[in-house]
Motif scaffolding. Structure first.
Motif, PDB file in Angstrom:
ATOM      1  N   SER A 268      -4.711  48.446 -52.373  1.00  0.00           N
ATOM      2  CA  SER A 268      -3.858  48.472 -51.312  1.00  0.00           C
ATOM      3  C   SER A 268      -2.585  47.919 -50.348  1.00  0.00           C
ATOM      4  O   SER A 268      -1.896  47.908 -50.715  1.00  0.00           O
ATOM      5  CB  SER A 268      -4.405  49.802 -50.652  1.00  0.00           C
ATOM      6  N   TYR A 272       1.399  47.743 -50.237  1.00  0.00           N
ATOM      7  CA  TYR A 272       2.070  47.345 -49.219  1.00  0.00           C
ATOM      8  C   TYR A 272       2.655  46.571 -49.033  1.00  0.00           C
ATOM      9  O   TYR A 272       3.786  45.921 -48.982  1.00  0.00           O
ATOM     10  CB  TYR A 272       1.109  46.629 -47.920  1.00  0.00           C
ATOM     11  N   TYR A 278       3.002  54.545 -49.111  1.00  0.00           N
ATOM     12  CA  TYR A 278       1.117  54.833 -49.067  1.00  0.00           C
ATOM     13  C   TYR A 278       1.153  54.516 -51.085  1.00  0.00           C
ATOM     14  O   TYR A 278       1.455  54.476 -51.832  1.00  0.00           O
ATOM     15  CB  TYR A 278       1.833  56.374 -49.491  1.00  0.00           C
ATOM     16  N   PRO A 279      -0.086  53.786 -50.718  1.00  0.00           N
ATOM     17  CA  PRO A 279      -0.626  53.080 -51.953  1.00  0.00           C
ATOM     18  C   PRO A 279      -0.531  54.332 -53.198  1.00  0.00           C
ATOM     19  O   PRO A 279      -0.060  53.377 -54.791  1.00  0.00           O
ATOM     20  CB  PRO A 279      -2.302  52.826 -51.343  1.00  0.00           C
TER      21      PRO A 279
END
Length: 301
Positions: A268, A272, A278-279
């Motif tokens: 994640s 980012y 959105y991962p």
């Protein structure tokens, strides 16, 4: 005349240029380029029409967006509905030997061309990315225009619309072929652009822009190279076999691999850091490109 004018139909264009009523409500061929009235000079124009223009012998230029384009013999420009053009002065738009074909989208909506018109990417090119054709190519294109004029000049029957669209479709297919030829003939210039494109991506992906704004769009890349997004992508496709979006994705994946193997950041956090909101979107792209999800890739390395 106001500084901006929008034409909704073929008839409105004829009226604006002081021409007789068109023979067909949805398509017309203008021979030469009518000399404009002084009141039209400098007016920004948009329309709800597709426009294809072969210009020869024009003195001066046509403004398109931020660029002024100087006409030459055997040069074609293409504009889609709602694109803005600025008319030159009366002295600059003297009669020429070219032709201009205008058609409304309603003409082709029920045809194969109506379903595929977006495939002709050159309608989204900037004017300074115009198509330059040889004398032989001009003659071939002129033949299709003449066929269309012949159909417009005779009494309409049940075959008229089909034949008009068929010749229009053929003309566009030949223009696409000639653009491909132009990309190949300008391969040295294209390679220079590719180097500039790759340098732009390298700089962008090494900066803070990636985490702050996400991956660059094709439009951003085109603007950085002073070309339209569609022209950039088509040029890259011809030269490298990959579109501009493919190249951007390749840079994302290479950057992601480095982050996955060179840090303890979670998937994640990597997503980012690459600008993904959105991962799961990052993971989907990574698997599509590598065949593995990020976690599996990290485990195998």
């Amino acid at each position: 005349m106001p500084a901006f004018h929008h034409s909704r139909s073929i008839a409105e264009v004829h009226h604006l240029l002081g021409l007789p009523s068109p023979l067909h409500p949805l398509i017309t061929v203008l021979r030469g380029w009518p000399a404009v009235e002084a009141s039209l000079a400098g007016v920004r124009m948009t329309s709800e029409l597709y426009i294809i223009g072969l210009k020869g012998g024009v003195r001066g230029s046509l403004q398109y967006g931020r660029n002024a384009y100087d006409f030459e013999e055997g040069t074609l420009i293409f504009t889609a509905p709602h694109q803005a053009l600025t008319i030159g002065t009366q002295e600059e738009t003297a009669h020429t030997t070219g032709w201009t074909l205008l058609f409304h989208p309603d003409l082709i909506r029920r045809s194969e061309l109506g379903r595929t018109i977006r495939d002709f990417a050159f309608f989204d090119y900037s004017v300074h990315e115009a198509l330059h054709v040889s004398e032989k190519e001009r003659i071939i294109l002129a033949g299709f225009v003449q066929y269309i004029e012949t159909e417009l000049a005779q009494n309409a029957d049940k075959h008229s619309q089909e034949l008009i669209i068929a010749n229009l479709h053929a003309l566009l297919k030949y223009c696409r072929r000639y653009y491909d030829r132009q990309f190949f003939s300008r391969t040295n210039l294209s390679r220079d652009h590719i180097v500039q494109f790759e340098q732009y991506l390298e700089t962008y992906f090494a900066s803070d822009s990636l985490a702050q704004s996400g991956p660059p769009t094709v439009a951003q890349c085109g603007e950085a190279l002073n070309m339209s997004a569609r022209y950039l992508s088509d040029m890259l496709k011809i030269e490298t076999g990959k579109s501009a979006k493919d190249h951007i994705h390749d840079h994302i994946i290479e950057k992601a691999k480095t982050l996955l193997l060179g840090s303890n950041a979670s998937v994640s956090e990597v997503a980012y850091g690459l600008g993904f909101e959105y991962p799961q979107h990052f993971s989907k792209l990574f698997k599509a490109k590598t065949g593995l999800n990020p976690t599996a890739y990290r485990a195998l390395a």
